[in-house]
Design a protein around this motif. Structure first.
Motif, PDB file in Angstrom:
ATOM      1  N   ARG B  92       0.818  -1.207   0.000  1.00 56.08           N
ATOM      2  CA  ARG B  92       0.000   0.000   0.000  1.00 56.08           C
ATOM      3  C   ARG B  92       0.859   1.267   0.000  1.00 56.08           C
ATOM      4  NH1 ARG B  92      -5.224  -0.329   1.696  1.00 56.08           N
ATOM      5  NH2 ARG B  92      -5.383   1.746   0.780  1.00 56.08           N
ATOM      6  N   HIS B  93       2.179   1.140   0.229  1.00 58.33           N
ATOM      7  CA  HIS B  93       3.026   2.325   0.274  1.00 58.33           C
ATOM      8  C   HIS B  93       3.430   2.785  -1.122  1.00 58.33           C
ATOM      9  CE1 HIS B  93       7.104   4.278   1.203  1.00 58.33           C
ATOM     10  NE2 HIS B  93       6.188   5.124   1.637  1.00 58.33           N
ATOM     11  N   ARG B  94       4.187   1.960  -1.866  1.00 58.52           N
ATOM     12  CA  ARG B  94       4.545   2.304  -3.244  1.00 58.52           C
ATOM     13  C   ARG B  94       4.288   1.161  -4.230  1.00 58.52           C
ATOM     14  NH1 ARG B  94       4.605   6.276  -1.253  1.00 58.52           N
ATOM     15  NH2 ARG B  94       6.085   8.000  -1.230  1.00 58.52           N
ATOM     16  N   GLY B  95       3.562   0.176  -3.769  1.00 51.32           N
ATOM     17  CA  GLY B  95       3.113  -0.825  -4.732  1.00 51.32           C
ATOM     18  C   GLY B  95       3.990  -2.026  -4.933  1.00 51.32           C
ATOM     19  N   MET B  96       5.139  -2.076  -4.272  1.00 51.75           N
ATOM     20  CA  MET B  96       6.015  -3.243  -4.454  1.00 51.75           C
ATOM     21  C   MET B  96       5.227  -4.539  -4.228  1.00 51.75           C
ATOM     22  SD  MET B  96       8.931  -4.542  -5.050  1.00 51.75           S
ATOM     23  CE  MET B  96       9.820  -6.089  -4.773  1.00 51.75           C
ATOM     24  N   ARG B  97       5.543  -5.535  -5.047  1.00 52.87           N
ATOM     25  CA  ARG B  97       4.895  -6.829  -4.830  1.00 52.87           C
ATOM     26  C   ARG B  97       5.486  -7.415  -3.546  1.00 52.87           C
ATOM     27  NH1 ARG B  97       4.542 -11.992  -8.834  1.00 52.87           N
ATOM     28  NH2 ARG B  97       4.860 -10.506 -10.502  1.00 52.87           N
ATOM     29  N   VAL B  98       4.684  -7.489  -2.508  1.00 55.30           N
ATOM     30  CA  VAL B  98       5.237  -7.846  -1.196  1.00 55.30           C
ATOM     31  C   VAL B  98       5.757  -9.278  -1.152  1.00 55.30           C
ATOM     32  CG1 VAL B  98       3.911  -6.133   0.106  1.00 55.30           C
ATOM     33  CG2 VAL B  98       2.958  -8.421  -0.242  1.00 55.30           C
ATOM     34  N   TYR B 113      10.841  -3.079  -0.024  1.00 53.71           N
ATOM     35  CA  TYR B 113      11.194  -1.698  -0.386  1.00 53.71           C
ATOM     36  C   TYR B 113      11.487  -0.854   0.859  1.00 53.71           C
ATOM     37  CZ  TYR B 113      11.056   2.194  -3.818  1.00 53.71           C
ATOM     38  OH  TYR B 113      11.348   3.234  -4.652  1.00 53.71           O
ATOM     39  N   HIS B 114      10.471  -0.634   1.700  1.00 48.33           N
ATOM     40  CA  HIS B 114      10.696   0.142   2.918  1.00 48.33           C
ATOM     41  C   HIS B 114      10.264  -0.608   4.168  1.00 48.33           C
ATOM     42  CE1 HIS B 114       9.593   2.818  -0.495  1.00 48.33           C
ATOM     43  NE2 HIS B 114      10.685   3.477  -0.149  1.00 48.33           N
ATOM     44  N   ALA B 115       9.926  -1.887   3.953  1.00 46.23           N
ATOM     45  CA  ALA B 115       9.678  -2.800   5.082  1.00 46.23           C
ATOM     46  C   ALA B 115       8.371  -2.600   5.836  1.00 46.23           C
ATOM     47  CB  ALA B 115      10.866  -2.814   6.040  1.00 46.23           C
ATOM     48  N   TRP B 116       7.359  -2.063   5.189  1.00 47.97           N
ATOM     49  CA  TRP B 116       6.036  -2.190   5.810  1.00 47.97           C
ATOM     50  C   TRP B 116       5.742  -3.685   5.887  1.00 47.97           C
ATOM     51  CZ3 TRP B 116       1.618   1.670   4.149  1.00 47.97           C
ATOM     52  CH2 TRP B 116       2.032   2.992   4.416  1.00 47.97           C
ATOM     53  N   SER B 117       5.133  -4.081   6.998  1.00 47.39           N
ATOM     54  CA  SER B 117       4.826  -5.506   7.093  1.00 47.39           C
ATOM     55  C   SER B 117       3.342  -5.726   7.358  1.00 47.39           C
ATOM     56  CB  SER B 117       5.684  -6.182   8.157  1.00 47.39           C
ATOM     57  OG  SER B 117       5.351  -5.677   9.424  1.00 47.39           O
ATOM     58  N   TYR B 118       2.868  -6.799   6.767  1.00 51.35           N
ATOM     59  CA  TYR B 118       1.438  -7.124   6.811  1.00 51.35           C
ATOM     60  C   TYR B 118       1.295  -8.498   7.436  1.00 51.35           C
ATOM     61  CZ  TYR B 118       1.446  -3.400   3.323  1.00 51.35           C
ATOM     62  OH  TYR B 118       1.646  -2.209   2.662  1.00 51.35           O
ATOM     63  N   SER B 119       0.354  -8.625   8.344  1.00 51.39           N
ATOM     64  CA  SER B 119       0.253  -9.859   9.109  1.00 51.39           C
ATOM     65  C   SER B 119      -1.053 -10.606   8.821  1.00 51.39           C
ATOM     66  CB  SER B 119       0.336  -9.540  10.605  1.00 51.39           C
ATOM     67  OG  SER B 119       0.214 -10.732  11.339  1.00 51.39           O
ATOM     68  N   ILE B 120      -0.954 -11.925   8.834  1.00 53.31           N
ATOM     69  CA  ILE B 120      -2.194 -12.710   8.781  1.00 53.31           C
ATOM     70  C   ILE B 120      -2.348 -13.491  10.084  1.00 53.31           C
ATOM     71  CG2 ILE B 120      -2.418 -12.874   6.264  1.00 53.31           C
ATOM     72  CD1 ILE B 120      -1.103 -15.648   6.451  1.00 53.31           C
ATOM     73  N   ASP B 121      -1.690 -12.986  11.125  1.00 57.47           N
ATOM     74  CA  ASP B 121      -1.768 -13.603  12.444  1.00 57.47           C
ATOM     75  C   ASP B 121      -2.835 -12.869  13.259  1.00 57.47           C
ATOM     76  OD1 ASP B 121      -1.489 -14.397  15.048  1.00 57.47           O
ATOM     77  OD2 ASP B 121       0.707 -14.318  15.050  1.00 57.47           O
ATOM     78  N   GLY B 122      -3.940 -13.559  13.486  1.00 54.35           N
ATOM     79  CA  GLY B 122      -5.089 -12.950  14.169  1.00 54.35           C
ATOM     80  C   GLY B 122      -4.810 -12.504  15.599  1.00 54.35           C
ATOM     81  N   SER B 123      -3.707 -12.979  16.187  1.00 57.59           N
ATOM     82  CA  SER B 123      -3.412 -12.523  17.549  1.00 57.59           C
ATOM     83  C   SER B 123      -2.715 -11.162  17.517  1.00 57.59           C
ATOM     84  CB  SER B 123      -2.542 -13.556  18.282  1.00 57.59           C
ATOM     85  OG  SER B 123      -1.267 -13.626  17.677  1.00 57.59           O
ATOM     86  N   LEU B 124      -2.255 -10.748  16.341  1.00 63.74           N
ATOM     87  CA  LEU B 124      -1.565  -9.449  16.230  1.00 63.74           C
ATOM     88  C   LEU B 124      -2.435  -8.397  15.553  1.00 63.74           C
ATOM     89  CD1 LEU B 124       1.951 -10.686  15.029  1.00 63.74           C
ATOM     90  CD2 LEU B 124       1.277 -10.013  17.342  1.00 63.74           C
ATOM     91  N   VAL B 125      -3.251  -8.822  14.613  1.00 70.30           N
ATOM     92  CA  VAL B 125      -4.079  -7.872  13.861  1.00 70.30           C
ATOM     93  C   VAL B 125      -5.521  -8.391  13.833  1.00 70.30           C
ATOM     94  CG1 VAL B 125      -2.220  -6.979  12.389  1.00 70.30           C
ATOM     95  CG2 VAL B 125      -3.493  -9.010  11.671  1.00 70.30           C
ATOM     96  N   ASP B 126      -6.454  -7.467  13.703  1.00 70.39           N
ATOM     97  CA  ASP B 126      -7.867  -7.863  13.684  1.00 70.39           C
ATOM     98  C   ASP B 126      -8.246  -8.490  12.348  1.00 70.39           C
ATOM     99  OD1 ASP B 126      -8.169  -6.937  16.210  1.00 70.39           O
ATOM    100  OD2 ASP B 126      -8.838  -4.935  15.591  1.00 70.39           O
TER     101      ASP B 126
END
Ligand code: FES
Ligand SMILES: [Fe+2]
Lengths: 177, 496
Positions: B92-98, B113-126
């Motif tokens: 979502r930052h500059r479009g890099m294929r994560v 690219y700049h290390a935004w990280s996305y989680s699929i761990d329900g204990s960390l994110v809703d």
């Protein structure tokens, strides 16, 4: 300087193997498929795994699909190979009508193991195909062959190709790679 | 000069004018034109239910499989609650294929690219795929970054149909069940085991992926009901024989097409665009195998399935080949495989093939099918090789200025459609000839590409105007839209 007999022996073996592989390439490119089939042992096994994009450290576990269990580009024996030759010889195999122009380049030939009457050989291949007008494919990669001495020549017993593509950029594999 | 209309105010051509199902003529422009291709990407793929992958490819929490939906890369993931998610594979930052891996296991995708990280761990994110880590968040954004708004884009709808995983970007889209309608019988035969066990299949590891220089619709159309091409296109493989019966025997087995129309074989064409090369009343037992133990296995599987389905009041046919509108094609028999034609440009397509096997198949059956599938299908398949030659050169030679002035002929069986018991469908007049499926496919395709609204699309699908009987959908669709009366429909082809 004394001649190293073992080295000389190995050079002659390599020369004989190379000559065999070059002759094989000639037969294929001259479309002498039926003669080419005679260069394959009856127990010939041919496999070309899919190559995947995987993480460093996971290459051993995941990079290639496994012969005998998973989906590959090819995983077959001489019987299926000869069906493919039969198909080319029908003159109705539209994927190769009109016939393609193909060159098999074989290089970097090394003897991996000498266990006479068999040897393991590693090489690189470059298969170039051009058909109709601008349809051009380059298939490049590593190859491991197991050859068996038969009389004063060889037969291919096992062949594994590692094609350096994950998405195949050719529209089909209707030529022998 | 072209024969097509100029773009309308909507920014897209009226592509319906290029698809004349009454005359059985379709303009070549729809296979070549850049503008139409763009309209497909905008109006069709983001609204259609698309096949993403098989649930057995991601059995464990953290497993992911990289796929495509139209022109967009996606990740099929299984989160740590065991749920399937389909996420847009673009930061979502500059479009890099994560994620550039084809498969793997992780509960977090970190952008290189700049290390935004996305989680699929329900204990960390809703929400699975939510933005979890942002380097130097405080320095960079203070308190302004609303992380909950910047997660990976999620497909609005995901549906697991017996292991077949589909997704849809459009929250307004009808449910998967409504979209599929009675075509689900073919999906059942694809997903159920050969002995009828529900959802008893899994995907072999390894997906064939290859590029062809043809329009994606040639591929969908071919599997949708073009049984007419087999005799010519596949003459060479048929002459050689690669089928279950052994060398010299037919590629699908000797029983395929047995009896033809006299035995009741008809194609089935759905108003919603789906199509199959057969009908569910057309019952042919599994092929005869050269090897006795394989033969015994498949005879036993057929008998078991027959007993189960008859007890449920179901018919035994419906193996395809078939296409689920728009770009998922499959065959549910010999071979049993799924194809998706991913659009790349008007004249380039990336084809993916999955192969299915019964989870309970013994080693010998598993290995026999695997070898048969590989010699049959995919780019090295002795059958499929010849298809690609046709699609590629049909595309190429339709590009010319003169060629484009002349439409393709889709007149087989025009006006000879016959009624079907399945909702929203008709049958072909002939077992092998008959282009009713293709006509319906392109008609539906044009309705999507012209960006008709969901209410309009739904209304059009509710009445089949192709037979005098006007078979209406029997089911009450979501949203309470009632079955429409046949008189609402004008412009139907002359029925016979
Ligand atoms: S593009 Fe992904 S973090 Fe910047
Ligand atoms: Fe075909």
């Amino acid at each position: 300087m004394p001649i190293d007999e073992a080295l000389l022996e190995r050079m002659l073996l390599l020369e004989s193997v190379s000559e065999f592989l070059y002759r094989e390439a000639d037969l294929l490119d001259e479309r002498r498929y039926t003669e080419w089939l005679d260069m394959l042992a009856e127990d010939y096994q041919y496999s070309v795994p899919l190559r995947m994009n995987v993480a460093y450290g996971e290459t051993d576990a995941r990079e290639e699909t496994r012969a005998g269990r998973e989906i590959l580009w090819f995983d077959e024996g001489k019987e299926t190979m000869s069906l493919r030759v039969d198909q080319l010889n029908t003159g109705l195999h539209w994927a190769e009508e009109p016939v393609s122009r193909v060159s098999h380049l074989v290089t970097n030939i090394r003897l991996d193991a000498v266990e006479l009457p068999e040897v393991s050989v590693s090489c690189r291949f470059l298969v170039y195909r051009n058909r109709v007008a601008d349809e051009t494919d380059f298939l490049v990669g590593r190859r491991k062959d197991r050859l068996r001495q038969v009389g004063d020549s060889w037969q291919v017993v096992r062949r594994e190709l590692l094609l350096d593509q994950s998405v195949l950029l050719a529209k089909n594999l209707s030529i022998f790679v | 000069m072209t024969t097509v209309e100029e773009p309308t105010g909507t920014g897209a051509r009226q592509v319906r004018s290029l698809v004349d199902v009454q005359k059985g003529e379709i303009s070549r422009e729809i296979f070549i034109d850049e503008q139409i291709f763009k309209a497909e990407l905008e109006n069709l793929f983001p609204r259609a239910w698309l096949f993403v992958g098989h649930a057995t490819q991601v059995p464990n929490p953290g497993d992911f499989f990289s796929s495509w939906m139209g022109a967009d890369p996606v990740l099929l993931t299984r989160d740590n609650k065991g749920e399937l998610n389909v996420l847009l594979n673009s930061c979502r930052h500059r479009g890099m294929r994560v994620c550039r891996y084809d498969e793997g296991n992780t509960l977090q995708f970190t952008c290189p690219y700049h290390a935004w990280s996305y989680s699929i761990d329900g204990s960390l994110v809703d929400t699975p795929g939510a933005l979890h880590g942002v380097p130097q968040q405080k320095a960079a954004y203070g308190t302004n970054l609303e992380r909950e708004k910047w997660g990976l884009v999620r497909a609005a709808k995901v549906h697991n149909y017996k292991g077949l995983v589909f997704a849809n970007w459009d929250p307004e889209a009808p449910s998967f069940d409504e979209y599929v309608g009675d075509f689900h019988w073919w999906l059942d035969n694809l997903a159920d085991a050969f002995d009828g066990t529900e959802g008893g299949t899994e995907a072999y590891r390894g997906v064939h992926k290859w590029r062809i220089r043809s329009n994606w619709k040639f591929v969908s159309e071919n599997f949708l009901g073009d049984t007419y091409h087999g005799a010519s296109t596949h003459a060479s493989v048929e002459a050689v024989g690669i089928g279950p019966g052994g060398k010299g025997k037919r590629r699908h087995g000797e029983r395929q097409n047995e009896g033809g129309f006299s035995k009741g074989r008809m194609k089935t064409s759905f108003r919603r665009g789906h199509g199959a090369s057969d009908n569910i009343a057309y019952e042919i037992p599994y092929p005869e195998f050269a090897e006795d133990d394989l033969d015994d296995y498949f005879v036993a599987a057929w008998e078991k399935r027959k007993e189960k389905l008859q007890a449920e009041g179901r018919l035994l046919g419906g193996r395809g080949p078939a296409t689920l509108f728009p770009n998922m094609s499959f065959a549910a028999g010999f071979p049993r495989t799924i194809l998706v034609a991913h659009p790349i440009s008007p004249t380039e397509t990336e084809v993916w093939r999955w192969y299915l096997v019964d989870k309970s198949a013994p080693e010998k059956v598993r290995d026999w099918l695997r070898r048969y599938y590989m010699r049959y299908a995919g780019p090295a398949g002795m059958t499929e090789q010849d298809d690609m030659e046709n699609w590629d050169y049909a595309t190429e030679s339709s590009r010319g200025v003169i060629a484009r002035r002349y439409p393709f002929n889709y007149q087989q069986g025009l006006g000879q459609e016959t009624a079907s018991d399945l909702a929203g469908s008709v049958h072909s007049h002939h077992a092998i000839a008959g282009e009713v499926n293709a006509r319906a496919f392109y008609r539906r395709w044009a309705e999507f590409v012209d960006n008709l609204s969901w209410p309009e699309l739904t209304k059009l699908a509710q009445v089949d105007d192709r037979t005098t009987e006007h078979v209406a959908e029997t089911t009450d669709v979501a949203g309470g839209v009632k079955v429409l009366d046949a008189v609402d429909v004008v412009d139907g082809p002359p029925a016979k």
